[in-house]
Design a protein around this motif. Structure first.
Motif, PDB file in Angstrom:
ATOM      1  N   GLU A 191      33.945  54.255  55.793  1.00  0.00           N
ATOM      2  CA  GLU A 191      33.487  53.258  54.830  1.00  0.00           C
ATOM      3  C   GLU A 191      34.468  53.234  53.668  1.00  0.00           C
ATOM      4  O   GLU A 191      34.729  54.274  53.059  1.00  0.00           O
ATOM      5  CB  GLU A 191      32.083  53.597  54.338  1.00  0.00           C
ATOM      6  N   PRO A 192      35.032  52.084  53.330  1.00  0.00           N
ATOM      7  CA  PRO A 192      36.070  52.054  52.300  1.00  0.00           C
ATOM      8  C   PRO A 192      35.509  52.279  50.894  1.00  0.00           C
ATOM      9  O   PRO A 192      34.331  52.023  50.630  1.00  0.00           O
ATOM     10  CB  PRO A 192      36.635  50.637  52.426  1.00  0.00           C
ATOM     11  N   THR A 193      36.356  52.762  50.031  1.00  0.00           N
ATOM     12  CA  THR A 193      36.016  52.845  48.616  1.00  0.00           C
ATOM     13  C   THR A 193      36.226  51.464  48.015  1.00  0.00           C
ATOM     14  O   THR A 193      37.343  50.958  47.943  1.00  0.00           O
ATOM     15  CB  THR A 193      36.917  53.864  47.892  1.00  0.00           C
ATOM     16  N   LEU A 194      35.127  50.831  47.618  1.00  0.00           N
ATOM     17  CA  LEU A 194      35.182  49.450  47.137  1.00  0.00           C
ATOM     18  C   LEU A 194      35.340  49.439  45.626  1.00  0.00           C
ATOM     19  O   LEU A 194      34.476  49.919  44.896  1.00  0.00           O
ATOM     20  CB  LEU A 194      33.904  48.716  47.551  1.00  0.00           C
ATOM     21  N   VAL A 195      36.456  48.886  45.148  1.00  0.00           N
ATOM     22  CA  VAL A 195      36.694  48.822  43.706  1.00  0.00           C
ATOM     23  C   VAL A 195      36.514  47.415  43.156  1.00  0.00           C
ATOM     24  O   VAL A 195      36.407  47.222  41.947  1.00  0.00           O
ATOM     25  CB  VAL A 195      38.116  49.319  43.345  1.00  0.00           C
ATOM     26  N   PHE A 196      36.488  46.409  44.057  1.00  0.00           N
ATOM     27  CA  PHE A 196      36.333  45.035  43.581  1.00  0.00           C
ATOM     28  C   PHE A 196      35.703  44.202  44.698  1.00  0.00           C
ATOM     29  O   PHE A 196      36.179  44.203  45.830  1.00  0.00           O
ATOM     30  CB  PHE A 196      37.688  44.434  43.191  1.00  0.00           C
ATOM     31  N   GLU A 197      34.623  43.504  44.353  1.00  0.00           N
ATOM     32  CA  GLU A 197      33.976  42.587  45.278  1.00  0.00           C
ATOM     33  C   GLU A 197      34.199  41.182  44.746  1.00  0.00           C
ATOM     34  O   GLU A 197      33.682  40.831  43.682  1.00  0.00           O
ATOM     35  CB  GLU A 197      32.484  42.909  45.402  1.00  0.00           C
ATOM     36  N   ALA A 198      34.961  40.387  45.458  1.00  0.00           N
ATOM     37  CA  ALA A 198      35.452  39.112  44.932  1.00  0.00           C
ATOM     38  C   ALA A 198      34.703  37.920  45.511  1.00  0.00           C
ATOM     39  O   ALA A 198      34.214  37.953  46.647  1.00  0.00           O
ATOM     40  CB  ALA A 198      36.942  38.973  45.223  1.00  0.00           C
ATOM     41  N   ALA A 199      34.647  36.837  44.736  1.00  0.00           N
ATOM     42  CA  ALA A 199      34.072  35.582  45.208  1.00  0.00           C
ATOM     43  C   ALA A 199      35.104  34.741  45.941  1.00  0.00           C
ATOM     44  O   ALA A 199      34.755  33.872  46.734  1.00  0.00           O
ATOM     45  CB  ALA A 199      33.498  34.792  44.037  1.00  0.00           C
ATOM     46  N   LEU A 200      36.398  35.003  45.671  1.00  0.00           N
ATOM     47  CA  LEU A 200      37.484  34.240  46.272  1.00  0.00           C
ATOM     48  C   LEU A 200      38.538  35.178  46.839  1.00  0.00           C
ATOM     49  O   LEU A 200      38.809  36.245  46.270  1.00  0.00           O
ATOM     50  CB  LEU A 200      38.128  33.305  45.236  1.00  0.00           C
ATOM     51  N   PHE A 201      39.165  34.775  47.927  1.00  0.00           N
ATOM     52  CA  PHE A 201      40.236  35.580  48.516  1.00  0.00           C
ATOM     53  C   PHE A 201      41.441  35.659  47.588  1.00  0.00           C
ATOM     54  O   PHE A 201      42.157  36.666  47.575  1.00  0.00           O
ATOM     55  CB  PHE A 201      40.648  35.008  49.868  1.00  0.00           C
ATOM     56  N   HIS A 202      41.669  34.614  46.808  1.00  0.00           N
ATOM     57  CA  HIS A 202      42.780  34.637  45.858  1.00  0.00           C
ATOM     58  C   HIS A 202      42.620  35.784  44.859  1.00  0.00           C
ATOM     59  O   HIS A 202      43.607  36.367  44.415  1.00  0.00           O
ATOM     60  CB  HIS A 202      42.889  33.304  45.116  1.00  0.00           C
ATOM     61  N   THR A 203      41.383  36.087  44.517  1.00  0.00           N
ATOM     62  CA  THR A 203      41.125  37.198  43.602  1.00  0.00           C
ATOM     63  C   THR A 203      41.521  38.522  44.240  1.00  0.00           C
ATOM     64  O   THR A 203      42.100  39.398  43.585  1.00  0.00           O
ATOM     65  CB  THR A 203      39.640  37.229  43.203  1.00  0.00           C
ATOM     66  N   ILE A 204      41.220  38.681  45.523  1.00  0.00           N
ATOM     67  CA  ILE A 204      41.613  39.898  46.232  1.00  0.00           C
ATOM     68  C   ILE A 204      43.123  40.068  46.192  1.00  0.00           C
ATOM     69  O   ILE A 204      43.644  41.170  45.935  1.00  0.00           O
ATOM     70  CB  ILE A 204      41.112  39.852  47.694  1.00  0.00           C
ATOM     71  N   LEU A 205      43.864  38.975  46.423  1.00  0.00           N
ATOM     72  CA  LEU A 205      45.320  39.050  46.391  1.00  0.00           C
ATOM     73  C   LEU A 205      45.826  39.414  44.997  1.00  0.00           C
ATOM     74  O   LEU A 205      46.786  40.175  44.860  1.00  0.00           O
ATOM     75  CB  LEU A 205      45.921  37.717  46.839  1.00  0.00           C
ATOM     76  N   SER A 206      45.192  38.880  43.968  1.00  0.00           N
ATOM     77  CA  SER A 206      45.608  39.181  42.591  1.00  0.00           C
ATOM     78  C   SER A 206      45.413  40.653  42.265  1.00  0.00           C
ATOM     79  O   SER A 206      46.296  41.300  41.678  1.00  0.00           O
ATOM     80  CB  SER A 206      44.808  38.319  41.601  1.00  0.00           C
ATOM     81  N   VAL A 207      44.261  41.196  42.668  1.00  0.00           N
ATOM     82  CA  VAL A 207      43.974  42.604  42.385  1.00  0.00           C
ATOM     83  C   VAL A 207      44.912  43.508  43.189  1.00  0.00           C
ATOM     84  O   VAL A 207      45.431  44.505  42.677  1.00  0.00           O
ATOM     85  CB  VAL A 207      42.498  42.917  42.706  1.00  0.00           C
ATOM     86  N   ALA A 208      45.149  43.148  44.459  1.00  0.00           N
ATOM     87  CA  ALA A 208      46.037  43.958  45.291  1.00  0.00           C
ATOM     88  C   ALA A 208      47.484  43.887  44.807  1.00  0.00           C
ATOM     89  O   ALA A 208      48.208  44.890  44.825  1.00  0.00           O
ATOM     90  CB  ALA A 208      45.948  43.499  46.744  1.00  0.00           C
ATOM     91  N   SER A 209      47.921  42.711  44.363  1.00  0.00           N
ATOM     92  CA  SER A 209      49.303  42.573  43.891  1.00  0.00           C
ATOM     93  C   SER A 209      49.537  43.326  42.590  1.00  0.00           C
ATOM     94  O   SER A 209      50.682  43.629  42.229  1.00  0.00           O
ATOM     95  CB  SER A 209      49.661  41.091  43.712  1.00  0.00           C
ATOM     96  N   ALA A 210      48.460  43.652  41.880  1.00  0.00           N
ATOM     97  CA  ALA A 210      48.563  44.477  40.669  1.00  0.00           C
ATOM     98  C   ALA A 210      48.613  45.966  41.017  1.00  0.00           C
ATOM     99  O   ALA A 210      48.544  46.806  40.122  1.00  0.00           O
ATOM    100  CB  ALA A 210      47.390  44.185  39.740  1.00  0.00           C
ATOM    101  N   ARG A 211      48.713  46.257  42.308  1.00  0.00           N
ATOM    102  CA  ARG A 211      48.835  47.623  42.832  1.00  0.00           C
ATOM    103  C   ARG A 211      47.593  48.470  42.574  1.00  0.00           C
ATOM    104  O   ARG A 211      47.662  49.680  42.422  1.00  0.00           O
ATOM    105  CB  ARG A 211      50.068  48.324  42.235  1.00  0.00           C
ATOM    106  N   LEU A 212      46.443  47.794  42.510  1.00  0.00           N
ATOM    107  CA  LEU A 212      45.204  48.519  42.255  1.00  0.00           C
ATOM    108  C   LEU A 212      44.464  48.893  43.531  1.00  0.00           C
ATOM    109  O   LEU A 212      43.625  49.801  43.509  1.00  0.00           O
ATOM    110  CB  LEU A 212      44.276  47.673  41.371  1.00  0.00           C
ATOM    111  N   CYS A 213      44.773  48.219  44.633  1.00  0.00           N
ATOM    112  CA  CYS A 213      43.998  48.455  45.850  1.00  0.00           C
ATOM    113  C   CYS A 213      44.635  47.725  47.029  1.00  0.00           C
ATOM    114  O   CYS A 213      45.653  47.048  46.884  1.00  0.00           O
ATOM    115  CB  CYS A 213      42.558  47.973  45.661  1.00  0.00           C
TER     116      CYS A 213
END
Length: 304
Positions: free
Chosen positions: A224-246
């Motif tokens: 089960e992954p460690t969830l640090v961000f639950e997003a409403a949009l996939f673009h948000t996931i890309l933004s958080v990942a590109s910030a090297r957070l996850c």
């Protein structure tokens, strides 16, 4: 039951608010109230439960609405068939579009569609898959474009357009990138998600049809992954990942024009969902709706 009266009741049910329904019907709230009271007096029973939280159909109201929506569907289909014969297409085409990619899809097909059908006004609804399914079943949408898995389909009609792979998105300098291997089944190299077992993840929210696929991927991987961000949009996931957070899981569409700081990998199992079109069961699509579907299919199969 006259059609004008039917349209009024259906609109009240759609909006859950008499004032909002009156505004969309271009009549005054008092006039709509009188129409409703007259009908309820004629039937001898209330059609709606009035409350501060919105108007909900009573049991009698649900029975009335079932027939009312079928009448409006029959009217719409009859008009479409007559317009197809006369080749005088006018009116509105109600289209559902998926969040995150709805705007890109609409702008890519709208100019060509308008050139062929200048007198058809497209009414767009950028809403979730499950909301689209509700609107299709109730007759609020002529056609919807959905992203889902096979078992998430309803009893309405579906036209599969293409499959879309689920991808891992991780910061490009992440050490796990070195463990990827070339794939013979995908444009993206393969990476076993077990390499990221102890990494934080951003995932789409639980209401999304993609979340069920993501959860299944982790279940199959045995963690089960460690969830640090639950997003409403996939673009948000890309933004958080590109910030090297996850890391993240996204459909392959979102690898197009993604930040260069991210790398994308397919999974060895190559899980996927479908890009589909859907319309109400036992409904015949009008020529404009069929043409819109053709244009969208061309875009999704050739460009994306």
């Amino acid at each position: 039951m006259n059609l004008k009266e039917v349209e009024y009741i259906v609109k009240i049910a759609e909006t859950g608010n008499l004032s909002r329904a009156a505004e969309q019907l271009f009549i005054t709230p008092s006039a709509l109230t009188q129409q409703l009271l007259h009908l309820e007096d004629e039937l001898g029973t209330p059609l709606f439960i009035r409350s501060r939280n919105g108007w909900k159909p009573t049991q009698a109201g649900e029975i009335y609405l079932e027939t009312a929506r079928e009448m409006l569907r029959m009217k719409s289909e009859t008009y479409h068939r007559l317009q197809d014969i006369a080749k005088t297409w006018k009116g509105t085409l109600s289209v559902g579009l998926p969040p995150d990619r709805g705007a890109a899809l609409f702008t890519s097909v709208y100019p060509a569609f308008c050139q062929e059908y200048p007198d058809i006004r497209i009414q767009t609804h950028e809403v979730s898959v499950r909301r689209q399914q509700q609107m299709i079943a109730s007759g609020e949408l002529d056609i919807g474009f959905l992203t889902l898995m096979e078992h998430q389909k309803t009893n309405d009609e579906y036209v599969s357009i293409k499959q879309e792979e689920a991808l891992i998105a991780i910061p490009s300098e992440h050490p796990a990138c070195q463990n990827a291997v070339p794939s013979t089944h995908s444009l993206f190299p393969e990476l076993d998600i077990a390499n990221l077992q102890y990494e934080p993840f951003a995932l789409i929210h639980k209401e999304s049809t993609f979340r069920e696929l993501a959860d299944h991927i982790f279940h199959q991987a045995g963690f089960e992954p460690t969830l640090v961000f639950e997003a409403a949009l996939f673009h948000t996931i890309l933004s958080v990942a590109s910030a090297r957070l996850c890391c993240g899981l996204v459909p392959s569409f979102h690898a197009i024009d993604a930040p260069r700081s991210l790398s994308f990998f397919s999974l060895p199992e190559h899980p996927f969902w479908y890009l589909t079109a859907s319309y109400r069961r036992k409904t015949r699509l009008s020529s404009p709706a069929r043409r819109f579907l053709e244009l969208v299919t061309q875009q999704w199969t050739e460009k994306y």
